[in-house]
Design an enzyme around this catalytic site. Structure first.
Site, short mmCIF file in Angstrom:
data_model
loop_
_atom_site.label_atom_id
_atom_site.label_comp_id
_atom_site.label_asym_id
_atom_site.label_seq_id
_atom_site.Cartn_x
_atom_site.Cartn_y
_atom_site.Cartn_z
N PHE A 1 0.86 -1.18 0.00
CA PHE A 1 0.00 0.00 0.00
C PHE A 1 0.89 1.23 0.00
O PHE A 1 1.74 1.38 0.87
CB PHE A 1 -0.93 0.03 1.23
N ASP B 1 9.21 2.30 1.75
CA ASP B 1 8.08 3.09 2.26
C ASP B 1 8.01 2.81 3.76
O ASP B 1 7.55 1.76 4.19
CB ASP B 1 6.80 2.66 1.53
N LYS C 1 2.76 9.37 8.46
CA LYS C 1 1.95 8.99 9.64
C LYS C 1 2.40 9.60 10.99
O LYS C 1 1.96 10.66 11.35
CB LYS C 1 1.81 7.48 9.70
C1 LIG Z 1 -0.76 5.25 5.18
C2 LIG Z 1 0.25 4.81 4.22
C3 LIG Z 1 0.47 5.51 3.02
C4 LIG Z 1 -0.39 6.67 2.59
O1 LIG Z 1 -0.31 7.75 3.49
P1 LIG Z 1 -1.43 8.91 3.39
O2 LIG Z 1 -0.95 9.92 4.40
O3 LIG Z 1 -2.73 8.30 3.74
O4 LIG Z 1 -1.39 9.44 2.01
C5 LIG Z 1 1.48 5.07 2.18
N1 LIG Z 1 2.23 4.01 2.51
C6 LIG Z 1 2.07 3.33 3.66
C7 LIG Z 1 2.96 2.17 3.96
C8 LIG Z 1 1.06 3.69 4.54
O5 LIG Z 1 0.88 3.00 5.68
#
Ligand SMILES: *Cc1c(COP(=O)(O)O)cnc(C)c1O
Length: 396
Positions: A135, A220, A249
């Site tokens: 994600f 990420d 986050k």
């Molecule tokens: C939450 C998340 C995102 C997206 O972040 P947003 O602030 O909602 O755009 C991308 N990568 C990972 C691994 C996430 O947990």
């Protein structure tokens, strides 16, 4: 029905299946609803409130900064942005940072960096290899990187330049590499798919493959960073360093922020390539400085490792006597369990009624990403409520 639930139904885009509570206040690991009911929060705004709700260090930094200077744009130098930049560079493998406002936006920055790197250093290569179950966000490019058809299909066609292979499969990744490939994008622990850990050998293999072929390794760390997994950044568990990584986050303890960080050789932006009106704004960065300093000073990564291990142990002990639990997994305070049946949504609702906030990432998976200040006594409280909720599930 509460007035607020009616207003949402009437005015808000139909994007969320929310739980039927209106949260009005938070303190530490607890939140309260409009009726004064208290909940133990094992979700923390989806791994965002790393210091808990309304931590004094964050409140103080925000209040002081709000009285001093809230926003200027990036046409000028501002102090909190540079303080946060220095802190992150001093405590990671990166040499340079760019601040955005969200995770997706941070990943967009990483994708742009990788494409520019490919143009400059790999004969125009632009394709990024991603993995199943990942994600990376909800913008069009990060959705294309996300490799989950259910998120992509309504918005086709997806932007080009992404190719996905099975997670934890080095050979598949090697086979998918072509002269068009410029980078690999991975999570050290997949969050949204329900806490799936990358193997250390796999990550080291990907790192070596990227080195051999002049590909960038992008990690990420949006959900795994900030001490969540028991280290400040999750790659530290595996003896590797990425060329680029992203954070968001928990970075500012609850205030919207994102960051793309890179080693010097991958930091290929030149003036005009990238920008943001709000990104790195003094208010968000002041909160970020307070949050990062608190995590480092109190060694909350080590605390997260310890309490996370205890949470795993307690859930495994519950699994031993509760056949509804199929599997328990986690790293630090990033923990999930699978049920043997598709009843995760019922478990989340049942726990909520008993004063515990959980999150279901899929029909049979429950995730917990609590504040890093969680105590062992609070783990006992949470696991007792989970046990009671599972025991009381009505016969299907
Ligand atoms: C939450 C998340 C995102 C997206 O972040 P947003 O602030 O909602 O755009 C991308 N990568 C990972 C691994 C996430 O947990």
């Amino acid at each position: 029905m509460s007035h607020w639930l009616e207003l949402e139904q009437k005015y808000y885009m139909r994007t969320f299946n929310r739980l039927p509570v209106v949260l009005v206040r938070g303190e530490g690991t607890r939140v309260w609803d409009e009726n004064g009911r208290c909940y133990l929060d094992m979700v923390a705004g989806i791994a965002v409130n790393v210091l808990g709700h309304c931590h004094p260090a964050v409140v103080e930094a925000l209040t002081r900064q709000a009285r001093t200077l809230i926003h200027t744009s990036n046409l000028y130098y501002t102090i909190p942005q540079l303080e946060l930049a220095e802190l992150l560079i001093n405590h990671s493998c990166a040499d340079r940072v760019f601040f955005a406002n969200s995770g997706a936006e941070a990943n967009e920055g990483a994708i742009k960096l990788a494409r520019k790197y490919g143009r400059l250093h790999r004969h125009g290569a632009y394709e990024i290899i991603t993995v199943t179950g990942s994600f990376h966000g909800r913008t069009l490019a990060t959705l294309a990187a996300t490799a989950q058809p259910k998120y992509q299909e309504p918005f086709a066609p997806m932007p080009e330049g992404f190719r996905s292979v099975p997670f934890n499969d080095l050979e598949a990744l090697q086979a998918a590499t072509t002269e068009r490939t410029c980078a690999v994008l991975l999570e050290v622990v997949q969050g949204e798919s329900g806490v799936h850990l990358a193997d250390g050998d796999y990550l080291r293999g990907v790192r070596a493959w990227c080195d051999q072929h002049n590909l960038l390794l992008i990690l990420d760390e949006i959900q795994t960073g900030m001490g969540r997994t028991g280290r400040f950044l999750a790659y530290e568990h595996h003896g590797i360093e990425p060329d680029i990584f992203t954070m968001a986050k928990g970075l500012a303890g609850g205030v919207p922020i994102g960051a793309v960080l890179a080693k010097e050789r991958a930091a290929v932006f030149t003036p005009g390539d990238h920008g943001s009106t709000f990104g790195g704004n003094p208010l968000a960065c002041a909160a970020g400085v307070a949050t990062v300093r608190t995590i480092l000073e109190q060694d909350l990564a080590a605390h997260s490792a310890r309490v996370g291990r205890y949470l795993l142990e307690q859930l495994r002990a519950l699994q031993a006597r509760q056949p509804a639990i199929a599997q328990v997994r986690g790293l630090g305070l990033m923990v999930a369990f699978d049920l043997t049946t598709d009843r995760a949504a019922e478990v989340v609702r049942g726990a909520l009624q008993r004063g515990l906030i959980l999150n279901n990432t899929g029909p049979r998976t429950i995730r917990m990403v609590p504040p890093l200040i969680l105590t062992e006594a609070e783990v006992d409280e949470a696991v007792a409520i989970i046990a009671e909720t599972l025991a009381d599930l009505p016969a299907a």
